[in-house]
Enzyme design. Structure first.
Site, PDB file in Angstrom:
ATOM      1  N   GLU A   1       3.075  -3.712  12.209  1.00  0.00           N
ATOM      2  CA  GLU A   1       3.988  -3.739  11.148  1.00  0.00           C
ATOM      3  C   GLU A   1       3.757  -3.559   9.753  1.00  0.00           C
ATOM      4  O   GLU A   1       4.181  -4.333   8.897  1.00  0.00           O
ATOM      5  CB  GLU A   1       5.156  -4.819  11.357  1.00  0.00           C
ATOM      6  N   VAL A   2       2.741  -2.973   9.330  1.00  0.00           N
ATOM      7  CA  VAL A   2       1.942  -3.021   8.129  1.00  0.00           C
ATOM      8  C   VAL A   2       2.679  -1.750   7.359  1.00  0.00           C
ATOM      9  O   VAL A   2       2.115  -0.610   7.273  1.00  0.00           O
ATOM     10  CB  VAL A   2       0.632  -2.710   7.894  1.00  0.00           C
TER      11      VAL A   2
END
Length: 549
Positions: A321-322
């Site tokens: 989830e970057v």
């Protein structure tokens, strides 16, 4: 294939996960009083503790008769023996075991200590069945703890069978962690992956970076009380788990989910100013910056310390989830983290994005990063993001090294990056959020949990095959299975256990048992028996209407 002989109903309704082979014999054994013999004192003690928790009284050796059977006071012998010939015929699985119960006593044989403990855990479930059998009302009986004669030969399908446990969003201390270790072990699971850093807090002492816990350990969702494991507490937890043949896998999540790190060390931000503490539950907004001169030394300090402090072979570096980072920069982090962890003597583990896959929630990307988000976090359709150039044929090259373990959680992205990673030698642990994320609500009305992935009832956690999740992924690339529980809404052990139980047992069966022997109706009967032990032990669980409790 499981073999169940006539007359084995109580036996067949007791064992979770379902074993490879079960053959009922004649007669019963009274296990109200037992004496335990094992190859070493620790195994003997643990076996005794397991049987004591089921209601048996462990007595001294003198209670055993000369022939190894019951002594004068009726104590039954439970004998654990190292035996390379144990287990299903032809098996070479190191965790295989044979459990034999006769009217004269119990023997557990296995080539390694892990199998001996698996056999005793199976025996414990058989003892529980004598008290909480399907014919009763689920309450303990006053009668003898009788176990029917049976031979069980068993082995696991996958070597990695675990639970990923978030202790950041809400803090769960050493006593809770030990309770989770025991729960994981009770279903023959052997990994406990701890999510130890995130935006809200930092949960592990890092000797070279003391500000991480000095400044960021007390954060938690909605201002709840935080905490952290000291280096000594971390070692003690690992030793407790290792004695039970469970490996702790620590996760330090980078290069996103890092607000606790940038709050402690402002030098990790371009401005040099520390970020504010965060106690919400949104994801994807924080990141490290690869080109800052302070970033690589920070990662080397942290992961070298974690590797040095960790007894097991794996260290997890996150990578999920970057959402607000260029793919090329993300790829450089993936490469660097693997180099640092491998250089420190450990096997790198990461979430599936490290394979070069986009995060599947492009709406979240757009909300956080603006209209150009599709080019920053992956293709607009949720397909694989390009990293560090193109491979022949226009495909992004694999970022992962041979042996790196990727944890698969998001079933939406294109499978192509995972197939490339497998070809490059990566291994996979399957944690599909719509099956194995046990923080998902059971139903829309359930008071705890979230629902972004799905509503996950017990049958959903049971009815899936890890080998068929990613089309084209060879089963040889699958290391195993892990449930996961995230704690945004879970405030205490009762909340936690009510989300884990009964679903953790269902995921354990997906990890251990071959698909051909799994049967939902059988599982429904077995979990109803097992619930009697939860009630006896005071463990919270969700009484789903899918089971006749």
């Amino acid at each position: 294939m499981t073999t169940v002989s006539s007359g084995a109903a109580v036996v067949a309704d007791a064992i979770i996960p379902v074993p490879v082979e079960l053959v009922a014999g004649e007669g019963v054994l009274d296990l109200r009083s037992v004496t335990v013999h094992a190859p070493d004192a620790a195994t003997e003690r643990l076996a005794g503790e397991l049987l004591t928790s089921a209601g048996a009284a462990v007595v001294a050796d003198g209670a055993v008769g000369a022939d190894g059977g019951p002594g004068a006071d009726g104590a039954a012998a439970v004998t654990l023996t190292v035996d390379p010939a144990a287990g299903p015929a032809g098996s070479q699985n190191p965790e295989r075991y044979t459990l034999a119960v006769t009217a004269e006593g119990v023997s557990v044989a296995a080539p390694e200590r892990s199998g001996l403990l698996h056999g005793v855990r199976t025996l414990r479930q058989l003892v529980n069945a004598g008290r909480f059998g399907a014919d009763g009302d689920g309450s303990a009986t006053d009668g003898p703890l009788e176990v029917r004669a049976v031979v069980v030969r068993d082995e696991p399908r996958y070597g990695w069978r675990g639970l990923s446990f978030d202790v950041v969003r809400h803090w769960f201390g050493p006593a809770d962690l030990r309770a989770v270790v025991d729960l994981v072990g009770s279903y023959k699971m052997n990994r406990l992956h701890l999510h130890l850093s995130d935006d809200q807090g930092w949960r592990l002492e890092i000797p070279s970076r003391p500000a991480l816990t000095e400044k960021s350990s007390q954060g938690a969702v909605s201002g709840a009380t935080g905490g952290f494991l000291t280096a000594d507490e971390y070692r003690e937890l690992q030793e407790y788990a290792a004695e039970r043949e469970i490996v702790i896998v620590p996760e330090i999540d980078v290069p996103g989910h890092v607000n606790a790190a940038t709050h402690a060390y402002g030098e990790l931000t371009p401005s040099g100013e520390a970020t504010e503490a965060y106690d919400g539950i949104e994801v994807g907004f924080s990141k490290l910056h690869f080109d800052l001169p302070t970033t690589e030394p920070f990662l080397r300090d942290v992961f070298t310390d974690v590797a040095r402090m960790t007894l097991g072979p794996w260290v997890h570096f996150g990578g999920d989830e970057v959402l607000v980072m260029q793919p090329e920069e993300f790829g450089r982090f993936v490469v660097l983290c693997q180099q640092i962890i491998a250089g420190a003597g450990k096997i790198p583990v990461a979430w599936q994005e490290a394979a070069g896959s986009a995060h599947g929630d492009q709406a979240a990307v757009a909300a956080l990063a603006g209209s150009d988000a599709g080019s920053e976090a992956g293709s607009a359709d949720g397909g694989p993001a390009a990293h560090d150039g193109e491979a022949p044929g226009g495909e992004a090259p694999a970022l992962v090294e041979p042996g790196t373990v990727l944890q698969y959680w998001d079933t939406r992205p294109d499978p192509a990056p995972f197939l490339r990673a497998a070809q490059a030698g990566a291994k996979f642990v399957m944690s599909p959020a719509d099956r194995a994320y046990l923080d998902m609500k059971y139903t829309p009305e359930h008071p705890l949990g979230q629902q972004w992935a799905a509503f996950v009832e017990l049958h959903d956690s049971y009815d899936w095959d890890p080998a068929t999740l990613v089309e084209g992924l060879p089963e040889s690339a699958i290391e195993g299975v892990s449930a996961a529980v995230w704690t945004e809404t879970l405030l205490n052990r009762d909340h936690l256990f009510s989300m884990l139980l009964p679903r953790l047992a269902a995921v354990a069966e997906a990890a251990w048992s071959q698909p051909g022997v799994k049967d939902w109706e059988s599982f429904r009967a077995r979990i109803a028996v097992e619930a009697g032990a939860w009630r006896r032990d005071g463990a919270s669980y969700h009484p789903t209407p899918q089971i006749d409790w």
